[in-house]
Scaffold this active site. Structure first.
Site, PDB file in Angstrom:
ATOM      1  CB  SER A 159      -0.888   0.006   1.250  1.00 41.12           C
ATOM      2  OG  SER A 159      -1.518   1.253   1.422  1.00 41.12           O
ATOM      3  CE1 TYR A 185      -3.109  -1.620   5.630  1.00 39.27           C
ATOM      4  CE2 TYR A 185      -2.516   0.627   5.029  1.00 39.27           C
ATOM      5  CZ  TYR A 185      -2.987  -0.626   4.675  1.00 39.27           C
ATOM      6  OH  TYR A 185      -3.327  -0.887   3.369  1.00 39.27           O
TER       7      TYR A 185
END
Length: 329
Positions: A159, A185
Site C-alpha cells: 500500500s 498498518y
C-alpha cells in the site's frame, strides 16, 4: 543483479482495469492461490485468473462467507486463518500433497488501522501478524510447489500506506512505543515490500520471482472500515453522502482498476526475468526521492513512488531473519 526500481513504460496506467491487463492471456494448466480472495481486490483477482483458465484456490477463515461471495465463480475454497500458524501449516501441507506446482500466489488479504492495540494468541500485533507474518509463513511453506512451477510469481499487496512507518525490527509489536493505528498498518505494508525484495533475491535462481504493489485507494473494499468517516471525507476518498470518489489520477479507483496492478504483477510477460520491485498504476513505481515529515491521507492520494527504506536489501534480510525467529524456525 537487482531489478531497477524504475518504470518500464508498460503502456498501462492508473485507469487500467483487470480485464484490460488480462487481454490475450491464457492461464490454462496454471494454478493460483489468492488470499483474501473472497472480498474486494482479492475476489476480483480470483475472478480474472479463473476466467483466464487458471485453477484458483481461495483460503478462507470464514468459509460460509467465502462460499456466498464466490458462488458461481468455479473456484476452490479451503480453510485457513492467517493469525493461526497451525491452520496455515495444515493448508500448505494439504496443498503440497495434492498439487505439484503453484504458478501464482497473490497475498492480498489484509486488515487496516485497527483502532486499539490488539494482539494475537502469541502476543503479536494484529496487523503485523496478519499482513506480514501470516503471508511469510504461507509463502515459505509453499516454496517447494512454487519452485516446481519453473516460473512462479509471488505477489504481495502492499500500500501507499508504507509511507506511514518503516519496520521497527526491535519493537514490531508496540511493546515499548505508543500504538498508532496507521503506524501499525504502515509498518505491516513496509514489511510486505521488504518481504518481496528478500524473497526474490533468495528464490529467483529457482524460478520464483516476487513483486509488491500499491493498488490504489478503493473505498468500497471494506478495508478502511476502521478509518473514521470524517477522515475519509476530508481525504477525498468518499463524498459527504458516503459514496466512493473515482479519480484514478489521485489513486481513487474502482475495484477493477485497483486489482489491475496485482494481476499485472502475477501474469504479465513484461515482467519476465524481473522481480523484487514495488509497482503501482500497472507499472514499476519510481523511488520517492524525499519522504515528507508528515503525511496525512489527502497527501497520500497525491504522492507516487516507493520510499527507499522499503526496498533496502539489508533491511529486507533483517526482516526475514526476524520473521523466522518470531515463527520459532
Amino acid at each position: 543483479m537487482l531489478t531497477p526500481q524504475q518504470p518500464l513504460g508498460s503502456g498501462f496506467g492508473a485507469a487500467t482495469t483487470t480485464d484490460e491487463v488480462m487481454t490475450g492471456i491464457d492461464l490454462s494448466g496454471k494454478t493460483a492461490i489468492v488470499t483474501g480472495g473472497y472480498s474486494g481486490l482479492g475476489r476480483e483477482t480470483a475472478r480474472v485468473l479463473r476466467a483466464a483458465g487458471a485453477r484458483v484456490i481461495v483460503p478462507a477463515r470464514d468459509l460460509s462467507r467465502a462460499r456466498e461471495a464466490l458462488a458461481g465463480m468455479d473456484v476452490e475454497i479451503a480453510p485457513m486463518d492467517l493469525l493461526d500458524p497451525t491452520s496455515i501449516d495444515a493448508f500448505a501441507a494439504s496443498f503440497l500433497e495434492s498439487t505439484p506446482a503453484l504458478h501464482i500466489l497473490v497475498n492480498s488479504a489484509a486488515i487496516m488501522a485497527v483502532p486499539e492495540l490488539t494482539r494475537d494468541a502469541r502476543g503479536y500485533e494484529y496487523q503485523f501478524a496478519t499482513n506480514h507474518l501470516g503471508h511469510f509463513q504461507l509463502t515459505t511453506r509453499l516454496l517447494p510447489t512454487l519452485r516446481n512451477a519453473n516460473g512462479a510469481r509471488v505477489v504481495s499487496v502492499s500500500s501507499i500506506g508504507h509511507r506511514y512507518s518503516p519496520v521497527f525490527l526491535d519493537d514490531p509489536h508496540f511493546e515499548h512505543r505508543q500504538y498508532i493505528p496507521l503506524a501499525g498498518y504502515g509498518q505491516s505494508k513496509t514489511a510486505n515490500i521488504l518481504f518481496a525484495v528478500a524473497l526474490d533475491q533468495r528464490e529467483k535462481a529457482h524460478g520464483v520471482r516476487a513483486f509488491s504493489l500499491h493498488p490504489g485507494a478503493i473505498a468500497d473494499t471494506g478495508l478502511g472500515k476502521y478509518i473514521p468517516l470524517e477522515h475519509r471525507v476530508a481525504a477525498g476518498v468518499i463524498d459527504e453522502q458516503g459514496k466512493p470518489v473515482r479519480d484514478p489520477a489521485r489513486q481513487l479507483k474502482t475495484i477493477g482498476q485497483g486489482a489491475a496492478t496485482q494481476v499485472w504483477c502475477a501474469t504479465s510477460q513484461q515482467l519476465n526475468s524481473l522481480g523484487g520491485v514495488y509497482c503501482e498504476n500497472v507499472d514499476v513505481a519510481p523511488v520517492m526521492k524525499e519522504q515528507p515529515e508528515k503525511i496525512d491521507m489527502a497527501d497520500a492520494m497525491r504522492l507516487t513512488g516507493v520510499v527507499p527504506y522499503a526496498i533496502d536489501p539489508a533491511s529486507a534480510d533483517d526482516l526475514w531473519e526476524l520473521s523466522e525467529r518470531l515463527l520459532n524456525w
